[in-house]
Write an enzyme that holds these catalytic residues in place. Sequence first.
Site, PDB file in Angstrom:
ATOM      1  N   LYS A  39       0.729  -3.088  20.248  1.00  0.00           N
ATOM      2  CA  LYS A  39       1.962  -3.298  19.487  1.00  0.00           C
ATOM      3  C   LYS A  39       1.984  -2.418  18.235  1.00  0.00           C
ATOM      4  CE  LYS A  39      -0.234  -7.375  17.492  1.00  0.00           C
ATOM      5  NZ  LYS A  39      -0.579  -8.785  17.750  1.00  0.00           N
ATOM      6  N   TYR A 269       4.095   8.270 -13.328  1.00  0.00           N
ATOM      7  CA  TYR A 269       5.078   7.290 -13.792  1.00  0.00           C
ATOM      8  C   TYR A 269       4.429   6.158 -14.582  1.00  0.00           C
ATOM      9  CZ  TYR A 269       8.483   9.244 -10.456  1.00  0.00           C
ATOM     10  OH  TYR A 269       9.331  10.056  -9.760  1.00  0.00           O
TER      11      TYR A 269
END
Length: 381
Positions: A39, A269
């Site tokens: 999956k 940042y």
Amino acid sequence: MIPNSHRCWAEVDLDALRENLAWIRHRVGPDVQIMTVVKADAYGHGLKPIAALLMQSGTDIFGVANLTEARHIRAVGKGWPILMLGACLPDEIPLAVRDDVRPTLSSLPEAKAFHAAAARARKILAVHLKVDTGMGRLGVPLSDAPALVRHIQRLSALRLEGLYTHFCAVEDDAVFSRRQAEQFRRLVDTLDACRLKPPLIHANNSGALLHQPDTHFNLVRPGLLVYGVSPPGKRRSTSRLARDVRAALSWKCRVSLVKTIPPGTPLSYGRTFVARRTMRVATLTAGYGDGYARAGSNRAEVLIRGHRCPVVGRITMDQMLADVSRVPRVRCGDDVVLIGREGRQQITAHELALHFGTVPWEVLTAITCRVPRLYHGATAA
Ligand SMILES: *Cc1c(COP(=O)(O)O)cnc(C)c1O
């Protein structure tokens, strides 16, 4: 050779995957089938190439999360049974019947809906019934299971092929897992006594494969372990599997700039990192847009020229920074290892998961589609 045009990529070693599956086969023995769980794009490794490799390497069954994944597997090779591990939505039922995907059933209404759809398609559909022994996500309550089994056996368009359960804390909690296992085993014995036992009985995911070899039954469902990553947890495993599997995926990027900064220089940042001394800093070509979680800011490490280098400042969407003060001769264009081995150093998905505040499953499946997957190994086309 990796073409120089890649900024951030994953390398998948198909030989490692093949050997891991062979190891699991060896440990569980010839009487136990293996459902390889693929999956989420084969845990981020790329579904189609991995499905092809696993078909060649002797997987018995595939486990998927949705019907699109099942279709991708069918496009690679016909004939392998596929079990959908999630519950089907009402509108998916005719599609599952059409594509011969085995559904996971938890209730009588689901069973009746599949029976009706299969009868309409003039098919007999193989189904697996899930029993809830503590996960609380899918599955019929234990006490209702025998009656539901009886009911499903009477639905002529269904063939009850499998009965299964799922452990919820097998890496950490031996006592609770034993209780789950005992309850499930008791149900299996009861069904057996009434000749209602389906042919396939399964419970073990990767963690249970390591910790509970007595609950292999006749089918196991490894995911993470196939990709060479051992599930972390409090329980100590004595299984050699944890040691013998090899991580198939490496994740890399490049150095795009190297500069020397004076003390007091803030980085990235929010100015969360300020240089306390003169530093050499490398700008790297990966960020959270590639799946490298921002939670790793000022925590994680990368490998450059075989040295561990701390990630400094906030990780941004496409770029991040690493302290390369202690690494001689770092150059623009150098490879950077985010997950993988270089020299004597290794960064595992497990280590990154600790820095990101998550689990290796999420680290692998979070690598985004911007990151090309490149395949190595004998069977790579
Ligand atoms: C994902 C999944 C697995 C595989 O789990 P791993 O821990 O990766 O081995 C097995 N069974 C079910 C029901 C799953 O959803």
